[in-house]
Design an enzyme around this catalytic site. Sequence first.
Site, PDB file in Angstrom:
ATOM      1  N   SER A 111       0.852  -1.196   0.000  1.00 34.07           N
ATOM      2  CA  SER A 111       0.000   0.000   0.000  1.00 34.07           C
ATOM      3  C   SER A 111       0.880   1.236   0.000  1.00 34.07           C
ATOM      4  O   SER A 111       2.002   1.205   0.533  1.00 34.07           O
ATOM      5  CB  SER A 111      -0.874   0.014   1.258  1.00 34.07           C
ATOM      6  OG  SER A 111      -1.501   1.282   1.418  1.00 34.07           O
ATOM      7  N   TYR A 167      -1.519  -0.739  10.726  1.00 27.13           N
ATOM      8  CA  TYR A 167      -1.580  -1.140   9.309  1.00 27.13           C
ATOM      9  C   TYR A 167      -0.299  -0.744   8.559  1.00 27.13           C
ATOM     10  O   TYR A 167       0.282  -1.566   7.830  1.00 27.13           O
ATOM     11  CB  TYR A 167      -2.790  -0.457   8.682  1.00 27.13           C
ATOM     12  CG  TYR A 167      -3.042  -0.753   7.231  1.00 27.13           C
ATOM     13  CD1 TYR A 167      -3.603  -1.957   6.828  1.00 27.13           C
ATOM     14  CD2 TYR A 167      -2.752   0.196   6.250  1.00 27.13           C
ATOM     15  CE1 TYR A 167      -3.869  -2.214   5.482  1.00 27.13           C
ATOM     16  CE2 TYR A 167      -3.017  -0.054   4.906  1.00 27.13           C
ATOM     17  CZ  TYR A 167      -3.575  -1.258   4.528  1.00 27.13           C
ATOM     18  OH  TYR A 167      -3.833  -1.500   3.202  1.00 27.13           O
TER      19      TYR A 167
HETATM   20  N1  LIG Z   1      -8.874  -0.679  -0.337  1.00 28.55           N
HETATM   21  C1  LIG Z   1      -7.803   0.108  -0.309  1.00 28.55           C
HETATM   22  O1  LIG Z   1      -7.915   1.354  -0.362  1.00 28.55           O
HETATM   23  C2  LIG Z   1      -6.433  -0.484  -0.265  1.00 28.55           C
HETATM   24  C3  LIG Z   1      -5.347   0.386  -0.432  1.00 28.55           C
HETATM   25  C4  LIG Z   1      -4.066  -0.124  -0.388  1.00 28.55           C
HETATM   26  C5  LIG Z   1      -3.873  -1.482  -0.194  1.00 28.55           C
HETATM   27  N2  LIG Z   1      -4.937  -2.298  -0.025  1.00 28.55           N
HETATM   28  C6  LIG Z   1      -4.676  -3.726   0.190  1.00 28.55           C
HETATM   29  O2  LIG Z   1      -5.356  -4.469  -0.783  1.00 28.55           O
HETATM   30  C7  LIG Z   1      -5.626  -5.772  -0.267  1.00 28.55           C
HETATM   31  C8  LIG Z   1      -7.097  -6.095  -0.496  1.00 28.55           C
HETATM   32  O3  LIG Z   1      -7.867  -5.175   0.259  1.00 28.55           O
HETATM   33  P1  LIG Z   1      -9.360  -4.774  -0.085  1.00 28.55           P
HETATM   34  O4  LIG Z   1      -9.422  -3.311   0.020  1.00 28.55           O
HETATM   35  O5  LIG Z   1      -9.804  -5.456  -1.315  1.00 28.55           O
HETATM   36  O6  LIG Z   1     -10.083  -5.327   1.227  1.00 28.55           O
HETATM   37  P2  LIG Z   1     -11.277  -6.351   1.455  1.00 28.55           P
HETATM   38  O7  LIG Z   1     -12.384  -6.089   0.510  1.00 28.55           O
HETATM   39  O8  LIG Z   1     -11.543  -6.285   2.919  1.00 28.55           O
HETATM   40  O9  LIG Z   1     -10.618  -7.759   1.079  1.00 28.55           O
HETATM   41  C9  LIG Z   1      -9.668  -8.375   1.885  1.00 28.55           C
HETATM   42  C10 LIG Z   1      -9.538  -9.806   1.442  1.00 28.55           C
HETATM   43  O10 LIG Z   1      -8.542 -10.443   2.271  1.00 28.55           O
HETATM   44  C11 LIG Z   1      -9.112 -11.649   2.769  1.00 28.55           C
HETATM   45  N3  LIG Z   1      -8.527 -11.999   4.065  1.00 28.55           N
HETATM   46  C12 LIG Z   1      -8.496 -11.234   5.184  1.00 28.55           C
HETATM   47  N4  LIG Z   1      -7.920 -11.935   6.180  1.00 28.55           N
HETATM   48  C13 LIG Z   1      -7.592 -13.147   5.669  1.00 28.55           C
HETATM   49  C14 LIG Z   1      -6.980 -14.303   6.214  1.00 28.55           C
HETATM   50  N5  LIG Z   1      -6.588 -14.374   7.490  1.00 28.55           N
HETATM   51  N6  LIG Z   1      -6.779 -15.370   5.401  1.00 28.55           N
HETATM   52  C15 LIG Z   1      -7.200 -15.332   4.105  1.00 28.55           C
HETATM   53  N7  LIG Z   1      -7.770 -14.264   3.539  1.00 28.55           N
HETATM   54  C16 LIG Z   1      -7.969 -13.188   4.323  1.00 28.55           C
HETATM   55  C17 LIG Z   1     -10.606 -11.371   2.890  1.00 28.55           C
HETATM   56  O11 LIG Z   1     -11.366 -12.560   2.827  1.00 28.55           O
HETATM   57  P3  LIG Z   1     -11.971 -13.348   4.059  1.00 28.55           P
HETATM   58  O12 LIG Z   1     -12.461 -12.337   5.047  1.00 28.55           O
HETATM   59  O13 LIG Z   1     -13.033 -14.161   3.401  1.00 28.55           O
HETATM   60  O14 LIG Z   1     -10.869 -14.184   4.586  1.00 28.55           O
HETATM   61  C18 LIG Z   1     -10.831 -10.578   1.603  1.00 28.55           C
HETATM   62  O15 LIG Z   1     -10.973 -11.458   0.514  1.00 28.55           O
HETATM   63  C19 LIG Z   1      -5.219  -5.731   1.212  1.00 28.55           C
HETATM   64  O16 LIG Z   1      -3.940  -6.292   1.358  1.00 28.55           O
HETATM   65  C20 LIG Z   1      -5.185  -4.253   1.520  1.00 28.55           C
HETATM   66  O17 LIG Z   1      -4.313  -3.945   2.588  1.00 28.55           O
HETATM   67  C21 LIG Z   1      -6.221  -1.841  -0.051  1.00 28.55           C
END
Ligand SMILES: NC(=O)c1ccc[n+]([C@@H]2O[C@H](COP(=O)([O-])OP(=O)(O)OC[C@H]3O[C@@H](n4cnc5c(N)ncnc54)[C@H](OP(=O)(O)O)[C@@H]3O)[C@@H](O)[C@H]2O)c1
Length: 258
Positions: free
Chosen positions: A145, A158
């Site tokens: 990120s 985070y």
């Molecule tokens: N959204 C943003 O603005 C943003 C910005 C920068 C980086 N990111 C990064 O992008 C990635 C995806 O985030 P997102 O925004 O798409 O969030 P999200 O919609 O909350 O998705 C997170 C995913 O990670 C899975 N997950 C969480 N804990 C887990 C575990 N212990 N084992 C296996 N799977 C797990 C969740 O599935 P389950 O709950 O079903 O396990 C879900 O599929 C993350 O690494 C986040 O830090 C996001």
Amino acid sequence: MTGTGDGVAWITGASSGIGRALALRLARDGRTVAASARSAGALSALAAEAGAEAEAEGRIVPFPLDVTDAGAVAAAADVIERRLGPVGLAVLNAGTHTPMGLDDFSAATARALMEVNYFGVVHALDALLPRLAARGGGRVAVVASVAGYRGLPTAAAYGPTKAALINLCEALKPECDRAGIRLHLINPGFVDTPLTARNPFPMPDIIPAAAAADRIADGLAGDRFEIAFPPRFARTLKLARCLPYRAYFALVRRVTGT
Ligand SMILES: NC(=O)c1ccc[n+]([C@@H]2O[C@H](COP(=O)([O-])OP(=O)(O)OC[C@H]3O[C@@H](n4cnc5c(N)ncnc54)[C@H](OP(=O)(O)O)[C@@H]3O)[C@@H](O)[C@H]2O)c1
């Protein structure tokens, strides 16, 4: 098919947000996608959605797991390769966010986020890198990120997990190059997903998950180490990385009121 290489694409965190959108995009591109997360039901729904899409030439196959369980991640890598074939692309995207600052500082929160965001990726790398090195090829993309560039208010738990991932990728990149493994570091800005729905503040330059997935898929078709987006926001935060502390903290105070 995009230029993201051959073989199965394994995406962790595929049940929601960016990972889900990327799984659908890669399936549309003709890829066989192994989709992992804890929520088996959400993964089945995703597989069904891809199966129902007329334009999806590929398919999505669920492999539920918890990335904090090293044994489960190693076993999943085995089963995916036995059932679907060699993994040619892995997008290590599973992650979570809990805001933390001075008032709610907690070692338990910091540890929990490190377990998922950092060690979750490390577990997958441990399972995959020897296989890819032995085959002399493949791509691995680690989703960190822009919050890992510098410390930001409310991101005391985070941010360090993402800074650690950035450093990890920088450390591994030269040897991965020599082994024929293409390592990518993905640094998104704000993306509209359930993860950011927890943020109580306005998020500049926020983009839909499908747009993030397109940026990632297009980046993975190329050779750039870092895939950071949206470009203006990512550039601004990258520039902020070069500011001396006095100027950086003044900027943070002005922008966030902290
Ligand atoms: N959204 C943003 O603005 C943003 C910005 C920068 C980086 N990111 C990064 O992008 C990635 C995806 O985030 P997102 O925004 O798409 O969030 P999200 O919609 O909350 O998705 C997170 C995913 O990670 C899975 N997950 C969480 N804990 C887990 C575990 N212990 N084992 C296996 N799977 C797990 C969740 O599935 P389950 O709950 O079903 O396990 C879900 O599929 C993350 O690494 C986040 O830090 C996001």
